[in-house]
Scaffold this motif. Structure first.
Motif, PDB file in Angstrom:
ATOM      1  N   LYS A 218       9.327  29.413  33.246  1.00 48.63           N
ATOM      2  CA  LYS A 218      10.775  29.554  33.359  1.00 48.63           C
ATOM      3  C   LYS A 218      11.387  28.334  34.052  1.00 48.63           C
ATOM      4  O   LYS A 218      10.726  27.630  34.819  1.00 48.63           O
ATOM      5  N   GLY A 219      12.679  28.134  33.784  1.00 44.37           N
ATOM      6  CA  GLY A 219      13.390  27.069  34.462  1.00 44.37           C
ATOM      7  C   GLY A 219      13.310  27.260  35.968  1.00 44.37           C
ATOM      8  O   GLY A 219      13.526  28.355  36.480  1.00 44.37           O
ATOM      9  N   HIS A 220      12.996  26.176  36.671  1.00 42.38           N
ATOM     10  CA  HIS A 220      12.777  26.259  38.110  1.00 42.38           C
ATOM     11  C   HIS A 220      13.000  24.891  38.746  1.00 42.38           C
ATOM     12  O   HIS A 220      13.151  23.881  38.047  1.00 42.38           O
ATOM     13  N   THR A 221      13.035  24.861  40.045  1.00 44.77           N
ATOM     14  CA  THR A 221      13.033  23.608  40.788  1.00 44.77           C
ATOM     15  C   THR A 221      11.700  23.508  41.518  1.00 44.77           C
ATOM     16  O   THR A 221      11.050  24.510  41.811  1.00 44.77           O
ATOM     17  N   ASP A 222      11.278  22.290  41.813  1.00 46.13           N
ATOM     18  CA  ASP A 222      10.002  22.090  42.489  1.00 46.13           C
ATOM     19  C   ASP A 222      10.139  22.292  43.994  1.00 46.13           C
ATOM     20  O   ASP A 222      11.225  22.168  44.563  1.00 46.13           O
ATOM     21  N   ILE A 223       9.015  22.559  44.635  1.00 45.15           N
ATOM     22  CA  ILE A 223       9.003  22.886  46.055  1.00 45.15           C
ATOM     23  C   ILE A 223       9.250  21.670  46.940  1.00 45.15           C
ATOM     24  O   ILE A 223       9.987  21.741  47.927  1.00 45.15           O
ATOM     25  N   GLY A 224       8.617  20.562  46.596  1.00 44.86           N
ATOM     26  CA  GLY A 224       8.560  19.424  47.507  1.00 44.86           C
ATOM     27  C   GLY A 224       9.721  18.466  47.389  1.00 44.86           C
ATOM     28  O   GLY A 224      10.839  18.832  47.012  1.00 44.86           O
ATOM     29  N   THR A 225       9.452  17.207  47.700  1.00 49.62           N
ATOM     30  CA  THR A 225      10.492  16.184  47.690  1.00 49.62           C
ATOM     31  C   THR A 225      10.558  15.456  46.352  1.00 49.62           C
ATOM     32  O   THR A 225      11.618  15.387  45.734  1.00 49.62           O
ATOM     33  N   ILE A 226       9.423  14.942  45.893  1.00 52.51           N
ATOM     34  CA  ILE A 226       9.370  14.150  44.662  1.00 52.51           C
ATOM     35  C   ILE A 226       8.200  14.628  43.813  1.00 52.51           C
ATOM     36  O   ILE A 226       7.111  14.892  44.326  1.00 52.51           O
ATOM     37  N   THR A 227       8.415  14.720  42.506  1.00 57.78           N
ATOM     38  CA  THR A 227       7.353  15.046  41.553  1.00 57.78           C
ATOM     39  C   THR A 227       7.185  13.884  40.592  1.00 57.78           C
ATOM     40  O   THR A 227       8.164  13.395  40.021  1.00 57.78           O
ATOM     41  N   ILE A 228       5.938  13.462  40.415  1.00 59.19           N
ATOM     42  CA  ILE A 228       5.616  12.319  39.556  1.00 59.19           C
ATOM     43  C   ILE A 228       4.706  12.806  38.434  1.00 59.19           C
ATOM     44  O   ILE A 228       3.557  13.194  38.669  1.00 59.19           O
ATOM     45  N   LEU A 229       5.216  12.823  37.214  1.00 60.20           N
ATOM     46  CA  LEU A 229       4.454  13.257  36.045  1.00 60.20           C
ATOM     47  C   LEU A 229       4.055  12.039  35.224  1.00 60.20           C
ATOM     48  O   LEU A 229       4.904  11.230  34.844  1.00 60.20           O
ATOM     49  N   TRP A 230       2.755  11.936  34.940  1.00 63.02           N
ATOM     50  CA  TRP A 230       2.281  10.863  34.079  1.00 63.02           C
ATOM     51  C   TRP A 230       2.501  11.292  32.629  1.00 63.02           C
ATOM     52  O   TRP A 230       1.931  12.275  32.172  1.00 63.02           O
ATOM     53  N   SER A 231       3.366  10.559  31.933  1.00 66.34           N
ATOM     54  CA  SER A 231       3.818  10.962  30.606  1.00 66.34           C
ATOM     55  C   SER A 231       2.641  11.197  29.661  1.00 66.34           C
ATOM     56  O   SER A 231       1.698  10.404  29.604  1.00 66.34           O
ATOM     57  N   GLN A 232       2.699  12.309  28.937  1.00 64.81           N
ATOM     58  CA  GLN A 232       1.672  12.676  27.956  1.00 64.81           C
ATOM     59  C   GLN A 232       2.371  13.160  26.692  1.00 64.81           C
ATOM     60  O   GLN A 232       3.556  13.513  26.718  1.00 64.81           O
ATOM     61  N   PRO A 233       1.677  13.146  25.551  1.00 65.87           N
ATOM     62  CA  PRO A 233       2.386  13.247  24.267  1.00 65.87           C
ATOM     63  C   PRO A 233       2.821  14.636  23.816  1.00 65.87           C
ATOM     64  O   PRO A 233       3.646  14.730  22.903  1.00 65.87           O
ATOM     65  N   VAL A 234       2.287  15.720  24.377  1.00 66.21           N
ATOM     66  CA  VAL A 234       2.678  17.047  23.903  1.00 66.21           C
ATOM     67  C   VAL A 234       4.065  17.385  24.441  1.00 66.21           C
ATOM     68  O   VAL A 234       4.270  17.508  25.645  1.00 66.21           O
ATOM     69  N   THR A 235       5.019  17.511  23.560  1.00 66.88           N
ATOM     70  CA  THR A 235       6.426  17.667  23.938  1.00 66.88           C
ATOM     71  C   THR A 235       6.730  19.128  24.230  1.00 66.88           C
ATOM     72  O   THR A 235       6.849  19.948  23.318  1.00 66.88           O
ATOM     73  N   ALA A 236       6.855  19.448  25.525  1.00 60.60           N
ATOM     74  CA  ALA A 236       7.111  20.825  25.933  1.00 60.60           C
ATOM     75  C   ALA A 236       8.016  20.906  27.154  1.00 60.60           C
ATOM     76  O   ALA A 236       8.546  21.975  27.443  1.00 60.60           O
ATOM     77  N   LEU A 237       8.198  19.800  27.851  1.00 63.50           N
ATOM     78  CA  LEU A 237       9.014  19.783  29.064  1.00 63.50           C
ATOM     79  C   LEU A 237      10.480  19.593  28.698  1.00 63.50           C
ATOM     80  O   LEU A 237      10.838  18.707  27.920  1.00 63.50           O
ATOM     81  N   GLN A 238      11.328  20.441  29.264  1.00 64.42           N
ATOM     82  CA  GLN A 238      12.769  20.356  29.042  1.00 64.42           C
ATOM     83  C   GLN A 238      13.500  20.314  30.390  1.00 64.42           C
ATOM     84  O   GLN A 238      13.051  20.903  31.372  1.00 64.42           O
ATOM     85  N   VAL A 239      14.654  19.662  30.387  1.00 67.86           N
ATOM     86  CA  VAL A 239      15.508  19.597  31.571  1.00 67.86           C
ATOM     87  C   VAL A 239      16.846  20.257  31.236  1.00 67.86           C
ATOM     88  O   VAL A 239      17.352  20.137  30.115  1.00 67.86           O
ATOM     89  N   LEU A 240      17.402  20.984  32.200  1.00 65.77           N
ATOM     90  CA  LEU A 240      18.716  21.602  32.028  1.00 65.77           C
ATOM     91  C   LEU A 240      19.773  20.554  32.336  1.00 65.77           C
ATOM     92  O   LEU A 240      19.874  20.063  33.455  1.00 65.77           O
ATOM     93  N   MET A 241      20.565  20.211  31.326  1.00 65.48           N
ATOM     94  CA  MET A 241      21.527  19.126  31.440  1.00 65.48           C
ATOM     95  C   MET A 241      22.842  19.622  32.046  1.00 65.48           C
ATOM     96  O   MET A 241      23.116  20.832  32.087  1.00 65.48           O
ATOM     97  N   PRO A 242      23.686  18.703  32.503  1.00 68.02           N
ATOM     98  CA  PRO A 242      24.971  19.104  33.087  1.00 68.02           C
ATOM     99  C   PRO A 242      25.854  19.920  32.146  1.00 68.02           C
ATOM    100  O   PRO A 242      26.681  20.708  32.603  1.00 68.02           O
ATOM    101  N   ASP A 243      25.662  19.748  30.814  1.00 66.90           N
ATOM    102  CA  ASP A 243      26.472  20.514  29.858  1.00 66.90           C
ATOM    103  C   ASP A 243      25.895  21.902  29.593  1.00 66.90           C
ATOM    104  O   ASP A 243      26.382  22.637  28.732  1.00 66.90           O
ATOM    105  N   GLY A 244      24.843  22.270  30.337  1.00 66.35           N
ATOM    106  CA  GLY A 244      24.259  23.593  30.205  1.00 66.35           C
ATOM    107  C   GLY A 244      23.221  23.716  29.113  1.00 66.35           C
ATOM    108  O   GLY A 244      22.711  24.815  28.874  1.00 66.35           O
TER     109      GLY A 244
END
Length: 370
Positions: A218-244
């Motif tokens: 589910k859509g969530h925020t992370d616990i810590g300060t900074i999260t660093i994801l090493w880009s990988q090819p399976v497209t599944a990550l989504q971000v909630l944009m300012p337009d909803g």
């Protein structure tokens, strides 16, 4: 200089990138080669602050670790090979000896096995983790992983010292604070829970996809300060944009995908908002593949109290937003991470309007977006 002899491990073959037409987020790309000069850092600080005020996600390129050539005796490709060993090279019965104490201890260090979390409508997750503290000696490791610990340690140090610390300087500059303000809260030799996660997601049965509306996390925020994801090819990550709208994060070879979390919001008095993101079923042409991720989750030292840096001229100008009534009520990093870790996917959520669900940790509302 003689070549470094490293233990042989099977090569992990990454899935091909999707060819489907998807709606991607248009994210800023920060060129980290500029961090070597004061002028470059000043330029990047502005770019980062703008990115955090728009999407909350951004890419980093030219971070110093190449895809195939050894740099500080590390290779991006090999790090994924090593990550896969924790799953394909360790028998299921052995993993049980290295389980993370999530529910009672509020710690992800070790294995989180599949079907530990409830996602929605009774559907449990199909995501397996192996989490290693930035201090790799904190816990013992499975037999197959032990010969690889020197490289895992070097990778943790690279993330913490060569990526995280320069990033924290940019975050501080955006608030017109001394560059090392946040760095001094993230000591590599300090007591804390910054950790590198190896995450392996498996395809789910079709009926589970229907029940959970194709949402893996589910859509969530992370616990810590900074999260660093090493880009990988399976497209599944989504971000909630300012337009909803939810938009996909595009894969960029050898790039880092970065976002901030709750703790940075607390420390910045609401100036840097935590990024709301989720994981969904991959597009049709990638649904037979498993998704292997490398992520570095940064947190401050455990004893840091997560109060706003009120001395910031930027916050004095724009105002400070708090998630609590008084700074005396603000949690420490240790209290916040334990509270959120022990509750995520394990407690009943209070359903609000517009698909938002909620639970309370340390007196602070934590929202989930379904």
């Amino acid at each position: 200089m003689p070549s470094v002899v490293r233990p042989a491990v099977p090569h992990y073959v990454a899935p091909p990138v999707t060819k489907e037409s998807l709606e991607y987020a248009d994210l800023a790309i920060l060129d980290f080669s500029k961090t070597s000069t004061a002028e470059g850092r000043a330029e990047l600080a502005v770019e980062l602050r703008d990115a955090m005020k728009t999407h909350g996600f951004f890419y980093i390129i030219n971070h110093g670790l190449t895809q195939a050539e050894a740099v500080i005796n590390l290779q991006n490709d090999r790090m994924f090979d090593i990550a896969d060993v924790a799953f394909s090279g360790v028998p299921e019965e052995e993993k049980l000896n290295y389980l993370a104490n999530i529910k009672d201890g509020g710690s992800y260090q070790g294995y989180k096995l599949r079907e530990f979390w409830v996602i929605d409508s009774g559907v449990r997750d199909q995501i397996e983790h192996y989490n290693v503290n930035h201090d790799v000696t904190r816990k013992q490791h499975p037999q197959a992983v032990r010969p690889l610990i020197p490289e895992i340690d070097a990778f943790a140090q690279f993330n913490h010292l060569q990526v995280l610390h320069p990033l924290l300087r940019l975050f501080a500059m955006g608030l017109e604070l001394p560059e090392d303000t946040f760095v001094n809260m993230h000591n590599f030799d300090g007591v804390g829970e910054s950790y590198a996660r190896r995450s392996h997601s498996y395809p789910r049965p079709a009926e589970d996809e229907v029940k959970a509306k194709q949402v893996w996390l589910k859509g969530h925020t992370d616990i810590g300060t900074i999260t660093i994801l090493w880009s990988q090819p399976v497209t599944a990550l989504q971000v909630l944009m300012p337009d909803g709208k939810w938009r996909y994060i595009r894969h960029i070879e050898n790039a880092l995908v970065v976002n901030s979390g709750d703790s940075m919001e607390f420390l910045s008095g609401g100036f840097y908002k935590p990024t709301i993101h989720r994981v969904v079923q991959p597009p049709e042409d990638q649904r037979g593949y498993e998704r292997l991720c490398l992520i570095y989750f940064a947190m401050t030292d455990d004893d840091v109290k997560l109060v706003p840096r009120a001395e910031s001229p930027v916050l004095q100008k724009h105002g400070i937003e708090r998630r609590w009534s008084d700074d005396a009520d603000a949690p420490t990093m240790e209290a916040w991470r334990k509270g959120r870790t022990s509750a995520y996917g394990l407690v009943d959520l209070n359903k609000k309007e517009n698909g938002i669900e909620e639970n309370v940790v340390n007196g602070i509302s934590v929202k989930h977006y379904n």
